[in-house]
Design a protein around this motif. Structure first.
Motif, PDB file in Angstrom:
ATOM      1  N   ASP A 201      -1.283  -2.878  -2.600  1.00 32.78           N
ATOM      2  CA  ASP A 201      -0.042  -2.855  -2.453  1.00 32.78           C
ATOM      3  C   ASP A 201       1.440  -3.518  -1.805  1.00 32.78           C
ATOM      4  N   HIS A 205       3.565  -6.667  -3.871  1.00 28.55           N
ATOM      5  CA  HIS A 205       5.419  -6.609  -3.375  1.00 28.55           C
ATOM      6  C   HIS A 205       5.070  -7.936  -3.536  1.00 28.55           C
ATOM      7  N   HIS A 268       4.279  -1.656 -11.047  1.00 27.18           N
ATOM      8  CA  HIS A 268       4.523  -0.686  -9.698  1.00 27.18           C
ATOM      9  C   HIS A 268       5.432   0.184 -11.134  1.00 27.18           C
ATOM     10  N   HIS A 282      -0.282   5.657  -3.508  1.00 28.51           N
ATOM     11  CA  HIS A 282       0.749   4.572  -4.399  1.00 28.51           C
ATOM     12  C   HIS A 282      -0.126   2.625  -3.913  1.00 28.51           C
ATOM     13  N   ASN A 286      -1.041   0.339  -7.460  1.00 32.14           N
ATOM     14  CA  ASN A 286      -1.510  -0.590  -7.336  1.00 32.14           C
ATOM     15  C   ASN A 286      -1.737  -2.017  -7.373  1.00 32.14           C
TER      16      ASN A 286
HETATM   17 FE   LIG Z   1       4.568  -0.307  -3.626  1.00 34.42          FE
END
Ligand SMILES: [Fe+2]
Ligand SMILES: NC(=O)c1ccc[n+]([C@@H]2O[C@H](COP(=O)([O-])OP(=O)(O)OC[C@H]3O[C@@H](n4cnc5c(N)ncnc54)[C@H](O)[C@@H]3O)[C@@H](O)[C@H]2O)c1
Length: 382
Positions: A201, A205, A268, A282, A286
């Protein structure tokens, strides 16, 4: 060695970073004349030894800590309402979020709700609700226990509707924590699966933020260094964790959240519907989607893929090499290559594509994404 001493950064808020920094919480609260914090966490973290130690140390310093941990894996509005009721009923004066992104998001949403009592989703940023966030907010402190979302340094909380599971974003600069105690020791026992998923994740980002087409050299510099730190440490943090790899992942996750002030992208938007529809974690959502999303993004961003390839120390600096790297990294940290391995079935694809096109993340993607693209990407990843 990075992480063994406590360092202070004052960007973008005060960050006390290093092994043992969470032990400073009690003195910090006392110094600020706060004696009744609501400690927001999740049911699992609330049972971990480090959490119990933090609470007992607060007790020794005559601080009355009230714990709220009744939250869902993917947080919903009623979690926030329950936490606020406990805040009121027990006369609290501050909020301390301790946990992963889920707990920190609930903590931040309670910070908002304490003095903003309209329906929570009136403040949804996607419908311009941030303008209603006008009142004071309680003193807010965060202590991350995963290295992924960077939510400790965020100004937004992602909370879903209890019935529709649609995710809303509560946003305001007032929701930024006053101080973060980022203590890599709290992440030492993070299970390898959570380390891998949350780490991917953080990588997503940094990569998505870097690719957003907006001239923002400050965020770009942070994102590229974040990618480098994850390249140096994620595999080790998953398979043979030590303080240095945990520390690098913790700071890289924080950096990802600073960088994604620029925006996120297609990965995302592929991931969010998996959490809404199938309750997928989450980070895992990803992780499986990132190679496919990045492959889609190469066209038109070749120069940026070259920079990422350099940071990843790849010999071949074509975009395809970055995609190959992502599949190989997933292999090393036991993340599957296909969505079918995480419970997605062909019959889910139409619904997923309809949710993805409505998602808030992809409008910033460098290459415009259509519903048909989402369908194709899901089918490819299946
Ligand atoms: Fe995220
Ligand atoms: N606010 C933001 O900017 C932002 C950004 C991305 C994601 N999010 C949200 O963050 C959430 C995901 O957060 P996450 O990836 O940190 O996962 P998480 O908070 O769901 O934590 C994952 C699991 O790890 C456990 N855990 C946490 N710390 C631990 C520790 N130190 N040792 C052992 N177990 C531990 C938790 O109990 C949980 O079971 C989602 O709800 C997502 O929507 C928010």
């Amino acid at each position: 060695m990075f992480g063994d001493k406590i360092l202070q950064y004052n960007f973008p808020t005060t960050v006390r970073f290093g092994a043992g920094s969470s032990g400073e919480l009690g003195d910090y609260l006392a110094k600020n004349r706060l004696s009744h914090p609501l400690i927001v966490t999740d049911p699992i973290v609330s049972q971990l030894p480090f959490f119990k130690k933090i609470i007992s140390e607060l007790g020794r310093k005559n601080i009355s800590a009230e714990v709220f941990s009744d939250i869902h894996k993917n947080p919903v509005k009623s979690d926030v309402y329950k936490g606020t009721e406990q805040y009121d009923a027990t006369h609290r004066d501050s909020i301390v979020g301790i946990g992963g992104g889920a707990a920190l998001d609930v903590a931040r949403a309670i910070v908002l709700r304490v003095n903003h009592r309209e329906d929570l989703f009136k403040y949804d940023d996607l419908i311009g609700g941030d303008i209603y966030v006008t009142n004071d907010t309680p003193h807010f402190v965060t202590i991350p226990t995963t290295a992924g979302t960077g939510s400790e340094v965020g100004r937004s909380a992602i909370i879903a509707d209890d019935e529709t599971h649609q995710k809303k974003i509560l946003f305001s600069p007032k929701l930024l924590a006053k101080i973060i105690f980022a203590d890599p020791l709290l992440t030492m026992e993070l299970p390898s699966f959570v380390t891998a998923a949350t780490g991917m994740d953080a990588l997503t980002h940094n990569m998505e933020a870097y690719l957003v087409n907006m001239v923002h050299p400050m965020c770009d510099g942070i994102a590229l260094e974040g990618i480098s730190l994850i390249h140096q440490s994620l595999e080790k943090a998953v398979n043979k964790p030590d303080l240095e790899s945990r520390s690098k992942m913790l700071i890289a996750s924080l950096m990802g959240a600073v960088a994604f002030q620029k925006g996120l992208g297609v990965v995302h938007s592929l991931a969010h519907p998996l959490s809404s529809l199938l309750d997928t974690h989450h980070g895992l959502a990803n992780a499986v989607n990132i190679p496919y999303g990045m492959e889609f993004n190469i066209e038109g961003s070749e120069h940026k893929f070259k920079r990422m390839a350099q940071v990843l120390e790849l010999k071949d600096q074509e975009g395809a090499a970055v995609v190959k790297y992502l599949f190989a990294l997933n292999d090393k940290i036991n993340i599957p290559h296909h969505l079918k391995d995480i419970g997605v079935k062909e019959e889910h694809i139409e619904t997923l594509a309809s949710l993805a096109i409505e998602d808030f993340a992809h409008p910033n993607n460098p290459r415009p994404v259509s519903r048909e693209h989402f369908r194709e990407l899901y089918l490819k990843a299946l």
